[in-house]
Write a protein that holds these residues in place. Structure first.
Motif, short mmCIF file in Angstrom:
data_model
loop_
_atom_site.label_atom_id
_atom_site.label_comp_id
_atom_site.label_asym_id
_atom_site.label_seq_id
_atom_site.Cartn_x
_atom_site.Cartn_y
_atom_site.Cartn_z
N VAL A 336 -14.28 -39.81 -17.05
CA VAL A 336 -13.96 -39.11 -15.80
C VAL A 336 -14.93 -37.95 -15.63
O VAL A 336 -15.24 -37.24 -16.59
N THR A 337 -15.40 -37.76 -14.42
CA THR A 337 -16.34 -36.67 -14.13
C THR A 337 -15.68 -35.66 -13.21
O THR A 337 -15.25 -36.00 -12.12
N SER A 338 -15.58 -34.44 -13.67
CA SER A 338 -15.09 -33.32 -12.85
C SER A 338 -15.97 -32.12 -13.15
O SER A 338 -16.77 -32.13 -14.09
N TRP A 339 -15.82 -31.08 -12.38
CA TRP A 339 -16.63 -29.89 -12.61
C TRP A 339 -16.31 -29.27 -13.96
O TRP A 339 -17.19 -28.73 -14.63
N GLY A 340 -15.06 -29.34 -14.38
CA GLY A 340 -14.70 -28.81 -15.70
C GLY A 340 -15.31 -29.63 -16.82
O GLY A 340 -15.75 -29.09 -17.83
N VAL A 341 -15.33 -30.96 -16.66
CA VAL A 341 -15.95 -31.82 -17.68
C VAL A 341 -17.44 -31.53 -17.78
O VAL A 341 -18.01 -31.50 -18.88
N LEU A 342 -18.10 -31.29 -16.64
CA LEU A 342 -19.52 -30.98 -16.66
C LEU A 342 -19.78 -29.64 -17.34
O LEU A 342 -20.76 -29.48 -18.07
N LEU A 343 -18.91 -28.66 -17.09
CA LEU A 343 -19.09 -27.36 -17.73
C LEU A 343 -18.80 -27.42 -19.22
O LEU A 343 -19.23 -26.53 -19.97
N ASN A 344 -18.08 -28.44 -19.66
CA ASN A 344 -17.80 -28.58 -21.08
C ASN A 344 -19.09 -28.73 -21.88
O ASN A 344 -19.16 -28.33 -23.05
N GLU A 345 -20.12 -29.30 -21.25
CA GLU A 345 -21.40 -29.47 -21.94
C GLU A 345 -22.17 -28.15 -22.06
O GLU A 345 -23.17 -28.09 -22.75
N ALA A 346 -21.71 -27.12 -21.34
CA ALA A 346 -22.39 -25.83 -21.39
C ALA A 346 -21.74 -24.87 -22.38
O ALA A 346 -21.99 -23.66 -22.34
N GLN A 347 -20.90 -25.39 -23.27
CA GLN A 347 -20.25 -24.53 -24.26
C GLN A 347 -21.24 -24.03 -25.31
O GLN A 347 -21.06 -22.96 -25.87
N ASN A 348 -22.26 -24.82 -25.59
CA ASN A 348 -23.23 -24.46 -26.62
C ASN A 348 -24.16 -23.38 -26.07
O ASN A 348 -24.87 -23.59 -25.08
N LEU A 349 -24.14 -22.22 -26.68
CA LEU A 349 -24.96 -21.11 -26.20
C LEU A 349 -26.44 -21.43 -26.28
O LEU A 349 -27.23 -21.05 -25.40
N ALA A 350 -26.84 -22.15 -27.32
CA ALA A 350 -28.27 -22.51 -27.46
C ALA A 350 -28.69 -23.44 -26.32
O ALA A 350 -29.78 -23.31 -25.77
N ALA A 351 -27.80 -24.39 -25.95
CA ALA A 351 -28.13 -25.30 -24.86
C ALA A 351 -28.25 -24.55 -23.55
O ALA A 351 -29.13 -24.85 -22.73
N VAL A 352 -27.38 -23.56 -23.34
CA VAL A 352 -27.44 -22.78 -22.10
C VAL A 352 -28.71 -21.94 -22.06
O VAL A 352 -29.35 -21.79 -21.02
N GLN A 353 -29.10 -21.40 -23.21
CA GLN A 353 -30.31 -20.58 -23.25
C GLN A 353 -31.55 -21.41 -22.97
O GLN A 353 -32.47 -20.97 -22.28
N LEU A 354 -31.57 -22.63 -23.49
CA LEU A 354 -32.74 -23.49 -23.30
C LEU A 354 -32.67 -24.26 -21.99
O LEU A 354 -33.70 -24.57 -21.40
N HIS A 355 -31.47 -24.60 -21.55
CA HIS A 355 -31.29 -25.43 -20.36
C HIS A 355 -30.26 -24.76 -19.44
O HIS A 355 -29.12 -25.23 -19.32
N PRO A 356 -30.61 -23.68 -18.78
CA PRO A 356 -29.63 -22.94 -17.97
C PRO A 356 -29.11 -23.71 -16.78
O PRO A 356 -28.07 -23.34 -16.22
N TRP A 357 -29.78 -24.80 -16.37
CA TRP A 357 -29.28 -25.55 -15.22
C TRP A 357 -27.97 -26.29 -15.53
O TRP A 357 -27.32 -26.79 -14.61
N LEU A 358 -27.57 -26.33 -16.80
CA LEU A 358 -26.27 -26.92 -17.13
C LEU A 358 -25.11 -26.11 -16.57
O LEU A 358 -23.97 -26.59 -16.51
N LEU A 359 -25.36 -24.87 -16.16
CA LEU A 359 -24.32 -24.02 -15.58
C LEU A 359 -24.19 -24.22 -14.07
O LEU A 359 -23.33 -23.58 -13.45
N PHE A 360 -25.00 -25.09 -13.47
CA PHE A 360 -24.92 -25.30 -12.02
C PHE A 360 -23.55 -25.79 -11.55
O PHE A 360 -23.14 -25.46 -10.43
#
Length: 387
Positions: A336-360
């Motif tokens: 299932v795809t929802s905005w909350g499920v997509l934001l779940n992938e942005a939990q990793n601080l290193a991923a957010v620092q390297l790939h900030p578009w995951l917070l879109f």
């Protein structure tokens, strides 16, 4: 002299009284006095420019819900193995000083062995035009018909990642568009459950009073005293892990609706306590109307506009509740795809620092919640007869 002045001062016109001649009433004034409460509410709401703009924003969001497959450029599950964590591609109109149709520049990538990451470079020598009203990835429209028509498609033999890709190379924009269907629907379905329970229990407490009111109010106080977020987490964790995504969706919706009805029930009770002593209610009772008819036909319609405003302000809390639960991994889960499920992938601080578009995916959540709040404020002011 004095007699003439006195006679003019006390002059009485013998013509018949005509209220339209002394106090002219135009077409606009007449329509105002003949307008229903819903028309008056609309006229007041229309003057609230911010609320009106918020209503158009929400209308645009909900208008795309039935057509997400057509609007999204890619299928939500399509993977691009050569473009993992690809950054957003910009849309351009000018190439080497010439005006062109909207296009994107392709990517070339190399692997950085020192930092162990992919490095994407824009190739500005090869503009690739974007296609419109075209054929692309196959999908099942509304789960019934096979189709492949899209509003926007990537270039031929090219890519179009306007918001980048995730860890599996899936287009983030397409997944955000698909996620809008779940995240926006869960608020509407949840408020339907909350609205039904709030009207039922609030109507009983406000009209019957006595021990019924006492029991319902004590139940509401117990529910309101429980910490909301831990209770959400506990109930969500209690859902069986082998449930299908549809059952989990309805389970989360019912949980949000069950925990939101006490506030609405208290609003209904307070309105009924003030309205049940009105003359029209007493007249209905003397004519033999049942309690159910008095509540459903005479009391609730008299403050339905207030209930709509209250419900509008409750929908954002349900959207945020689903987003929070899915973000913590206790709500909706893939596929299932929802905005909350997509934001779940942005939990990793290193991923957010390297790939900030995951917070879109956070952007549409903020826009929808603010739009609901602004529109709810406008509806509340428009529904207030003393405003």
């Amino acid at each position: 002299m004095n007699t003439a002045i006195t006679s003019k001062r006390h002059y009485v016109d013998p013509a018949p009284f005509d209220p339209g001649a002394t106090e002219p009433v135009g077409a606009e004034s007449e329509s105002f006095y003949r307008a229903s409460s819903w028309q008056l509410m609309w006229w007041k709401f229309r003057r609230h420019k911010v609320a009106l703009a918020a209503a158009f924003v929400l209308l645009a969001f909900y208008a795309l819900v039935p057509f997400v497959e057509v609007i999204a450029p890619y299928n939500q599950t399509k993977r691009h193995g050569d473009f993992l964590y690809a950054p957003p591609q910009g849309i351009h109109l000018m190439h080497e000083g010439q005006l062109m149709r909207p296009f994107v520049y392709p990517y070339t990538y190399s692997f950085d062995l020192e930092n162990f990451r992919r490095v994407y470079t824009v190739d500005a020598s090869k503009p690739q035009p974007i296609r419109f009203f075209c054929r692309g990835d196959d999908y099942e429209f509304w789960g019934m018909w096979q189709a492949n028509v899209h509003l926007v498609c990537p270039p031929e033999n090219g890519t179009m990642f306007l918001l980048g890709t995730d860890r599996l190379g899936r287009d983030l924009l397409s997944r955000i568009i698909y996620g809008a269907r779940i995240s926006l629907t869960i608020g509407i379905v949840g408020i339907a459950v909350s609205f039904t329970l709030g009207l039922f229990f609030g109507g009983l407490a406000g009209y019957l009073g006595g021990w019924v009111d006492h029991v319902i109010q004590r139940t509401i106080e117990i529910l309101r005293s429980l910490p909301e977020l831990p209770l959400w987490l506990a109930l969500s964790a209690a859902l069986p892990p082998n449930w299908s995504p549809i059952l989990v969706f309805f389970g989360i919706t019912i949980i949000l609706g069950l925990l939101d009805w006490p506030g609405l029930a208290r609003a209904v009770r307070s309105k009924l306590l003030s309205l049940r002593e009105e003359d029209f209610v007493k007249a209905a009772e003397l004519m033999g109307a049942s309690k159910q008819r008095v509540i459903a036909r005479h009391l609730i319609p008299n403050f339905m506009s207030h209930l709509i405003a209250s419900a509008t302000l409750s929908i954002p809390s349900m959207i945020l509740g689903e987003t929070a639960l899915s973000f913590l991994g206790l709500g909706l889960r893939p596929p299932v795809t929802s905005w909350g499920v997509l934001l779940n992938e942005a939990q990793n601080l290193a991923a957010v620092q390297l790939h900030p578009w995951l917070l879109f995916p956070m952007v549409p959540v903020v826009l929808v919640v603010l739009a609901f709040n602004f529109m709810g404020d406008g509806l509340r002011d428009a529904a207030d007869p003393y405003h």
